[in-house]
Design an enzyme around this catalytic site. Structure first.
Site, short mmCIF file in Angstrom:
data_model
loop_
_atom_site.label_atom_id
_atom_site.label_comp_id
_atom_site.label_asym_id
_atom_site.label_seq_id
_atom_site.Cartn_x
_atom_site.Cartn_y
_atom_site.Cartn_z
N ASP A 1 8.30 6.85 16.25
CA ASP A 1 9.48 6.72 17.02
C ASP A 1 8.84 7.19 18.43
O ASP A 1 8.12 8.13 18.45
CB ASP A 1 10.73 7.45 16.79
N THR B 1 10.24 -5.54 20.11
CA THR B 1 9.48 -4.75 19.05
C THR B 1 9.67 -5.51 17.64
O THR B 1 8.76 -5.58 17.12
CB THR B 1 10.01 -3.18 18.95
N CYS C 1 22.90 -1.51 22.72
CA CYS C 1 24.01 -0.51 22.30
C CYS C 1 24.12 0.33 23.67
O CYS C 1 25.20 1.13 23.75
CB CYS C 1 23.51 0.42 21.13
N CYS D 1 10.56 -16.89 8.67
CA CYS D 1 10.37 -15.43 9.26
C CYS D 1 11.53 -15.31 10.45
O CYS D 1 12.13 -16.18 10.75
CB CYS D 1 9.11 -15.39 10.23
N ARG E 1 20.76 9.30 -11.96
CA ARG E 1 21.67 8.09 -11.73
C ARG E 1 21.07 6.99 -11.13
O ARG E 1 21.64 5.93 -11.34
CB ARG E 1 22.78 8.74 -10.47
N PHE F 1 14.58 -6.77 20.43
CA PHE F 1 13.72 -7.82 19.94
C PHE F 1 12.14 -7.86 20.27
O PHE F 1 11.52 -8.65 19.53
CB PHE F 1 14.60 -9.14 20.22
ZN LIG Z 1 8.62 -18.39 11.20
#
Ligand SMILES: [Zn+2]
Length: 334
Positions: free
Chosen positions: A55, A129, A181, A166, A7, A127
């Site tokens: 992780d 990481t 969260c 970036c 598919r 943020f």
């Molecule tokens: Zn930049």
């Protein structure tokens, strides 16, 4: 080619040639939580040659609402997410090389993990990481596919060295602070949609369709039904994509010190802290004490977080800098 991918192969821009390309490619996912499990499921099913990931956490009951690779057995066995995910993914597609690492990604080990990848995918929840991933990607010249979700909102953008600005150009390192969260929750469809966009852009990159990659930062809210695309613009003095200093790999942004004999770790952030604003942000976490000089929060597990206006944060109740950094990332730095 087996008909497993029929598919996907029938979709013309991919075709047989694209499928062969996918089977030769390597991706690395940092974080195997809500985003990571969706990313890995799609990528492994699509027949990418190698899917690696890292992780640092174990599967907990509160993960099951949205971390779609895990189940109650994983919770009962307190399996590391990297282990539980690797096991399931290998059962989904034995043709793909799958490798999970139980690891906390730091400036010291990130380059080793992501080197040789064709794409780096963001499955993280903070943020600190993310800027690390961004800097590693731009240093090595590897596309970085960013995604994030919190509350009912999701975001996605693809940063390609030499071709786009970036993450550092687009996001102020302090802008998302406190919106995690763990504090304001997250809805699983928001996560799935953000991760699905990440997968789609990754497959475009891996099958030679770089020109079809969306060049904006997409932001959406699945509860309010908002959708917004923000134009990418290079910051003229960006330390990553203009000056090539890669500050997150230099580790000058956050200084971590264990305070001897005090069962306390001190973390010095880059920015000043507005105590009354933070008192409001963190009020659901535990007992709060606000003075003109400090903000103290007693967490349920007897740990105490103390914030100072000059950007200094004390994590009391631990001498382990890694544990303190995890708490800092969870409540403060995101
Ligand atoms: Zn930049």
């Amino acid at each position: 080619m087996t008909n497993r991918y029929s598919r996907q192969v029938l979709f013309q821009p991919i075709g047989e040639a694209g499928q062969v390309e996918l089977s030769k490619k390597r991706v690395f996912i940092v974080g195997m939580g809500a985003l990571g499990t969706v990313l890995a499921t799609h990528l492994v099913r699509s027949g990418i040659g190698y899917v690696g990931f890292a992780d640092r956490d174990y599967v907990e009951r509160s993960n099951l609402q949205r971390q779609t690779l895990f189940d109650e057995d994983d919770v009962n066995h307190a399996l590391p997410k990297a282990v539980a995910a690797e096991k399931k993914l290998k059962r989904i597609n034995s043709e793909v090389q799958v490798k999970g690492h139980i690891a906390n990604i730091t400036k010291d080990n990130i380059l080793t993990y992501v080197k040789g990848s064709d794409v780096i995918l963001d499955g993280t929840d903070n943020f600190e990481t993310r800027f690390l991933l961004n800097d590693a990607a731009f240093k090595l010249g590897i596309p970085y596919v960013y995604g994030g979700a919190v509350s009912s909102r999701g975001m996605q953008a693809t940063f390609i060295p030499g071709m786009t600005p970036c993450l550092r150009c687009m996001v102020d390192p302090g802008s998302g602070k406190g919106q995690t969260c763990d504090r304001i929750g997250v809805l699983s469809p928001a996560v799935d949609i953000a991760a699905s966009y990440q997968v789609m852009e990754t497959i475009k990159l891996l099958t030679g369709h770089k020109k079809d990659v969306r060049r904006t930062l997409l932001s959406f809210d699945v509860w309010r039904n908002d959708r917004l695309e923000i134009k990418m613009k290079q910051a003229h003095d960006c330390k990553t994509c203009v000056h090539h200093d890669y500050p997150s790999l230099m580790d000058s942004e956050t200084q971590v010190t264990v305070l001897c004999g005090r069962d306390t770790v001190q973390i010095i952030g880059e920015e000043r802290i507005d105590l009354s604003k933070w008192a409001k942000k963190l009020r659901t976490l535990g007992d709060i004490e606000l003075t003109p000089f400090l903000l103290r929060i007693k967490l349920a597990d007897n740990k105490v977080i103390v914030l100072f206006p000059d950007g200094r944060v004390l994590i009391q109740g631990t001498q382990d800098p890694e544990e303190a950094k995890v708490l800092y990332a969870k409540y403060i730095s995101c």
